[in-house]
Every structure is written in C-alpha cells, then in structure tokens.
Design a protein around this motif. Structure first.
Motif, PDB file in Angstrom:
ATOM      1  N   LEU A  18      40.151  24.103  -1.870  1.00  0.00           N
ATOM      2  CA  LEU A  18      38.716  23.810  -1.765  1.00  0.00           C
ATOM      3  C   LEU A  18      38.409  22.510  -2.498  1.00  0.00           C
ATOM      4  CD1 LEU A  18      37.376  27.397  -2.572  1.00  0.00           C
ATOM      5  CD2 LEU A  18      37.648  26.353  -0.313  1.00  0.00           C
ATOM      6  N   ASP A  19      37.368  21.854  -2.061  1.00  0.00           N
ATOM      7  CA  ASP A  19      36.962  20.588  -2.667  1.00  0.00           C
ATOM      8  C   ASP A  19      35.973  20.889  -3.804  1.00  0.00           C
ATOM      9  OD1 ASP A  19      35.777  18.198  -3.335  1.00  0.00           O
ATOM     10  OD2 ASP A  19      35.583  17.489  -1.261  1.00  0.00           O
ATOM     11  N   ALA A  20      36.490  20.874  -5.039  1.00  0.00           N
ATOM     12  CA  ALA A  20      35.660  21.270  -6.184  1.00  0.00           C
ATOM     13  C   ALA A  20      34.452  20.348  -6.349  1.00  0.00           C
ATOM     14  CB  ALA A  20      36.501  21.299  -7.458  1.00  0.00           C
ATOM     15  N   ASP A  21      34.643  19.052  -6.088  1.00  0.00           N
ATOM     16  CA  ASP A  21      33.506  18.132  -6.233  1.00  0.00           C
ATOM     17  C   ASP A  21      32.401  18.483  -5.240  1.00  0.00           C
ATOM     18  OD1 ASP A  21      34.603  16.676  -8.301  1.00  0.00           O
ATOM     19  OD2 ASP A  21      35.710  15.345  -6.934  1.00  0.00           O
ATOM     20  N   ALA A  22      32.808  18.810  -4.038  1.00  0.00           N
ATOM     21  CA  ALA A  22      31.810  19.160  -3.021  1.00  0.00           C
ATOM     22  C   ALA A  22      31.112  20.478  -3.375  1.00  0.00           C
ATOM     23  CB  ALA A  22      32.474  19.258  -1.647  1.00  0.00           C
ATOM     24  N   LEU A  23      31.858  21.380  -4.006  1.00  0.00           N
ATOM     25  CA  LEU A  23      31.269  22.682  -4.348  1.00  0.00           C
ATOM     26  C   LEU A  23      30.391  22.615  -5.589  1.00  0.00           C
ATOM     27  CD1 LEU A  23      34.317  25.001  -3.631  1.00  0.00           C
ATOM     28  CD2 LEU A  23      32.106  25.043  -2.451  1.00  0.00           C
ATOM     29  N   ASP A  24      30.609  21.594  -6.407  1.00  0.00           N
ATOM     30  CA  ASP A  24      29.830  21.432  -7.628  1.00  0.00           C
ATOM     31  C   ASP A  24      28.506  20.770  -7.266  1.00  0.00           C
ATOM     32  OD1 ASP A  24      29.076  21.365 -10.219  1.00  0.00           O
ATOM     33  OD2 ASP A  24      30.837  20.267 -10.940  1.00  0.00           O
ATOM     34  N   SER A  25      27.674  21.489  -6.534  1.00  0.00           N
ATOM     35  CA  SER A  25      26.514  20.878  -5.898  1.00  0.00           C
ATOM     36  C   SER A  25      25.508  21.969  -5.544  1.00  0.00           C
ATOM     37  CB  SER A  25      26.964  20.208  -4.587  1.00  0.00           C
ATOM     38  OG  SER A  25      27.458  21.219  -3.705  1.00  0.00           O
ATOM     39  N   ASP A  26      24.383  21.546  -5.057  1.00  0.00           N
ATOM     40  CA  ASP A  26      23.397  22.524  -4.587  1.00  0.00           C
ATOM     41  C   ASP A  26      23.982  23.354  -3.434  1.00  0.00           C
ATOM     42  OD1 ASP A  26      20.731  23.700  -4.435  1.00  0.00           O
ATOM     43  OD2 ASP A  26      20.655  22.693  -2.488  1.00  0.00           O
ATOM     44  N   ALA A  27      24.708  22.661  -2.560  1.00  0.00           N
ATOM     45  CA  ALA A  27      25.299  23.394  -1.428  1.00  0.00           C
ATOM     46  C   ALA A  27      26.275  24.453  -1.940  1.00  0.00           C
ATOM     47  CB  ALA A  27      26.016  22.417  -0.499  1.00  0.00           C
ATOM     48  N   GLY A  28      27.046  24.109  -2.956  1.00  0.00           N
ATOM     49  CA  GLY A  28      27.977  25.073  -3.551  1.00  0.00           C
ATOM     50  C   GLY A  28      27.223  26.268  -4.120  1.00  0.00           C
TER      51      GLY A  28
END
Ligand code: AMP
Ligand code: MG
Length: 504
Positions: free
Chosen positions: A58-68
């Motif tokens: 999984l892309d941790a940077d992408a998940l560290d977000s509102d979407a995550g």
C-alpha cells in the motif's frame, strides 16, 4: 460526512489503491453476510502503520490523508473491497453460543503481501451487522488504541498476531457507561478463521460446510495436511501445533489473553482480539486482570489447559470428516487432542530453556525452570525483569536480579544449581550466551500503568504523544535504551488489583 468526503468517489483513480483478492468472499458463500460499513461524521487518521502498509504493497503517503481516513473509517470502500461480516459461534467462558459472528467488524478484503502471504484487512468498530445482537457495532477510542499498542508490541516480541494498520477517530461518541470518543481500528491477520467458525456449522449439523471450510483453511494455512493420509486429522494436528506454540509464547512473556473463548482462537495460530489482555508484573500463576473473569477461567496459569479444552472443541467439529465410522473418528481425534498438553509442554520448555540460557537439553531442566518460577512466586519477583537480569548474572552481576526478590532464600538456593548447569557449556564466562538471552528476554513490555497513562492522555486530552512514545519503546523490546527506565519497571503497587475491560 465531512465536506471532503462528499466528493470522494470510490472509483476515483486518485484514491489509494488496494490490490484486493477476496478468496473468502469468492469461495465461501453462505459463511458470511455482505455488509457495508456505517458512515461516520468526521474521520481523522490517528495512527498509520507505515511499515505494515509497505509490506501490504500500500502507498503509505497516499493513505496518510483525508482519503485514507475516509477509507479506514469505513466511509469509502476502496475499489475491489467486498465488505462482509463473517459467521461464527463460540464457547464463551465455557457456555456455547451458537451464533456470535462479526458484530462490530467487517472483512474489507484480502491482500497478498510482499512475502506472498494472504492477509485479511478488517475494520473493527465499523457499525452494526446482522450479528450485532444488542450491540452498537462501534468501538471506543481507548480499546482501539489498546489493541494497536499491544498487538504491535506482541509482533515485536516475535509472537504471531493480528496487526494494526490504522486507527481513526470517527468524530462521534459511543455510549458505554459514559459517552466516549468513537474510533475504528483497521487490523490485518493471516485470516480471521476461528475455532468458532467451525463450531457455527458443526452446531447446525452442516458438515458439508465444515468440510468446505476445512478445505479452505487447509489450503490457506496448513497446506501440508492436504497430502496426509488423513487430511482432516492432519489439519487438526497442524492447528494444535501452531496454537500450542502460540500459548507457549504467551506464557514465556507473561502475557494473559484474558478471553480465550473458542471464537477468539485462530486456525492460523495468531493472537487475536486484544480485549482485556495484559502482561503480568510479579509472577503469580493465578493472575487475572479481566473484570468479567470472576472465576479465573482465563488466569495466566490456566491458559495451557484452556488451550487443550478449546482444541477439543475443534476436534469435535471434525468428527464426521475424520472417519465414516463415528466411534473410530472419536477415538482418533481423542488421541490427537490428548497430545495437545504434551505439544504445549515441549514448546514451553524449549522457550524457557532459551530464557535461562540453556543451549542443550538435559533431564531435570524442567524442574530447574519450575524451581526458578517457584522462587519468583514466593519472592514476588517481576516476571519480565527476572529473566532479563539473568543475563546480568551470567555476566557476573547478581545484585540487579536479587533485588527483585522480597525473599531471596529460594533464589539463592537455585542460583548455584543453574550456574552449574550452564557452566559445562562454558556459558557463564561466555558473553554470547548472555547476549543470546537478551534477544529472547525483553526489557520492555507494555506495562499496565504506562498503557493506562497513554490511553488516558489520548482519550481525556486528545494527546496522542504518550501512545506514540510508547509504541516506539514497545516495538523495540529487546534493546535496552538509556532514559527509558520508566517503561521497564512495574508501576506503583495499587490499592486494588489492576483490572481490564472487554472494551465492547
Ligand atoms: P469479542 O469480545 O471481541 O470476542 O466479541 C464477542 C462477540 O460480541 C462477537 O460476536 C462480537 O462481534 C460481539 N460484539 C462485541 N462488541 C460488540 C458491539 N459493540 N456491537 C456488536 N457486537 C459486539
Ligand atoms: Mg472475539
């Protein structure tokens, strides 16, 4: 739902992607109910396990977000997810409940990780399901962070366990004795198949389904059983092996699960469902922390017999699969179930030998270990620190060990026997032996008072600092770090015994 969530579309190609491959949903229709998660007002990502995310591709940077946050709260099901509630039954404190099931959890789907291992991604606290009975399907922040902390500590201690991928606050209260902040835990496991999953179908006399489930479990967790002369017997034995090893590991670190119901006992051999669990400070086999375990069924010292009891319940489910003749099947499975105590004992002794620095096996080792435990019991010695300080004793410094005992008479009688036992291998003069012991005897476990302190800061003051600091410490449990003494020692003696709660 928050403003941002309104325009998040699950099919949006910018959303973090999960490479789901959902074998349970695909192959086991009739074993679950499809169920979307409840929507929550204001998801906020509290903790994200970046290392685990990477392992899962999984892309941790992408998940560290509102979407995550939206995904981990259940507001958005990522593409390819097939949220479902699994059916299971279980013996709870010895009494059989024919229908439990995921009442506050949803399997989002499965991902094959970087090591080729299939892992479940599950939300816990994601709302009501057809299995919720009178529950609200929600989770409070305290228990979610507790499961995160202790699960990650267990993983770092080398114990097979479900792991925490993320914790989110939901922005809505959950009502227990008081209103508490709500949260959702995302957890990852080899699977969520339990002894209770088998019991659900066996109790309904649906042995076609028990067979189908067994075949699935064999393929997923114990593939060698498929080629055995009697695959379902071999399957039972394989589950018994991994569970015996697991409970031996718990015993070797002073871990008390607290609610070893058959629905909390996995087929994979992972620790699951961290509710009222806790680590023992002073060694006392009768130790119980759970407020509801009034008879001490799941006391520290009772975990091995309960392991055997739980596995006997699994064996019962497999009777029609093991032989067409019921009496023959019962005989075969009884014999296999009777071996569980021995499997545990062997696994336990191997771990305890390593803990006291023995590299070979000699008759009398078991007695040597028991006599140390007996000395610890009468001396009120801290379990974790006693073993850790044995390595200091190997290095020639006995004082740190002796000062853990209020009464050293038994310890002083034991030490020369132990020293003599490790001497022939040259161990006492041998720094590598002490170093080896330090790799199996942790300095840091999640101490009860530190867990409480950290959870209180998070729940009462929205301060995640102490939880994060503690995560840093307990995820490197074998490395003695200056300035962290506070995490290594038991808390002050309490007026009343420490109590834990199921946290439902
Ligand atoms: P556990 O204590 O996690 O082993 O849960 C035992 C059973 O109670 C399982 O079937 C859970 O799904 C169910 N359960 C626990 N808490 C809740 C809750 N808040 N809402 C609905 N079901 C729950
Ligand atoms: Mg459970």
């Amino acid at each position: 739902m928050s403003q941002q969530a309104e325009h998040l579309d699950p099919t949006d190609s910018d959303l973090p992607a999960f490479a789901f491959d959902n074998s349970f949903a695909r192959e086991l229709e009739g074993f679950y109910v499809a169920q979307p998660a409840a929507k929550v007002p204001e998801p906020r990502l509290l903790l994200l396990n970046r290392g685990l995310a990477a392992e899962l591709g999984l892309d941790a940077d992408a998940l560290d977000s509102d979407a995550g946050a939206q995904i981990f709260a259940g507001n958005i099901a990522p593409e390819g997810a097939a949220p479902l509630a699994q059916a299971y039954a279980g013996h709870q404190f010895g009494g059989f409940s024919p229908q439990l099931g995921d009442g506050r959890a949803l399997l989002l789907g499965e991902i094959v990780d970087a090591h080729g291992q299939r892992r479940d991604i599950q939300l816990k606290g994601s709302g009501r399901t057809p299995f919720s009975r009178s529950g609200d399907g929600k989770a409070a922040l305290g228990p979610v962070l507790r499961e995160y902390l202790i699960g990650e500590a267990m993983h770092a201690l080398g114990v097979p366990t479900t792991r925490a991928l993320a914790a989110v606050a939901t922005g809505e209260p959950v009502y227990r004795e008081t209103a508490l902040p709500g949260a959702v835990l995302t957890r990852v496991s080899a699977s969520h198949l339990r002894v209770g999953t088998f019991q659900f179908f066996a109790a309904r006399q649906d042995f076609d389904k028990v067979r189908q489930l067994s075949d699935y479990a064999i393929a997923r967790h114990h593939p060698a059983a498929r080629d055995a002369e009697n695959p379902y017997l071999a399957f039972f034995e394989a589950v018994a092996d991994v569970q015996a090893e697991l409970v031996a590991q718990w015993m070797s670190i002073g871990f008390i699960h607290g609610v070893m119901n058959t629905d909390n006992m996995t087929i994979s051999g992972e620790t699951i469902d961290y509710g009222p669990c806790a680590f023992m400070d002073a060694y006392a086999p009768e130790t119980v922390f759970s407020s509801i375990d009034t008879h001490g069924r799941y006391a520290y010292g009772n975990q091995p017999p309960i392991l055997a009891w739980n596995l006997a319940r699994l064996a019962e489910c497999l009777i029609p699969l093991v032989d067409d003749d019921r009496d023959t099947a019962v005989e075969i499975l009884t014999e296999a179930a009777n071996k569980v105590a021995g499997k545990f004992q062997a696994a336990w002794l191997a771990r305890m030998r390593a803990k006291i620095g023995l590299v070979d096996e000699v008759d009398g080792d078991e007695e040597l270990v028991h006599d140390l435990l007996d000395a610890m019991h009468s001396g009120g010695a801290d379990f974790t620190l006693t073993f850790r300080r044995l390595s200091a004793a190997v290095r020639g410094d006995l004082d740190p060990l002796r000062e853990l005992f209020s009464d050293t008479a038994k310890l002083d009688a034991w030490l020369p026997r132990w020293q003599e036992r490790i001497e022939p291998s040259g161990a006492s003069a041998d720094a590598p032996t002490a170093d080896k012991m330090d790799r199996v005897n942790p300095v840091y476990i999640p101490r009860n008072h530190k867990v409480e302190e950290a959870l209180e800061a998070a729940v009462e003051r929205s301060d995640l600092g102490p939880v994060k600091s503690m995560l840093d410490v307990v995820t490197r449990p074998f490395e003695d770090v200056d300035g962290q003494d506070d995490y290594a020692t038991p808390g002050p003696k309490l007026a009343a015994p420490y109590q834990t709660f199921c946290g439902t």
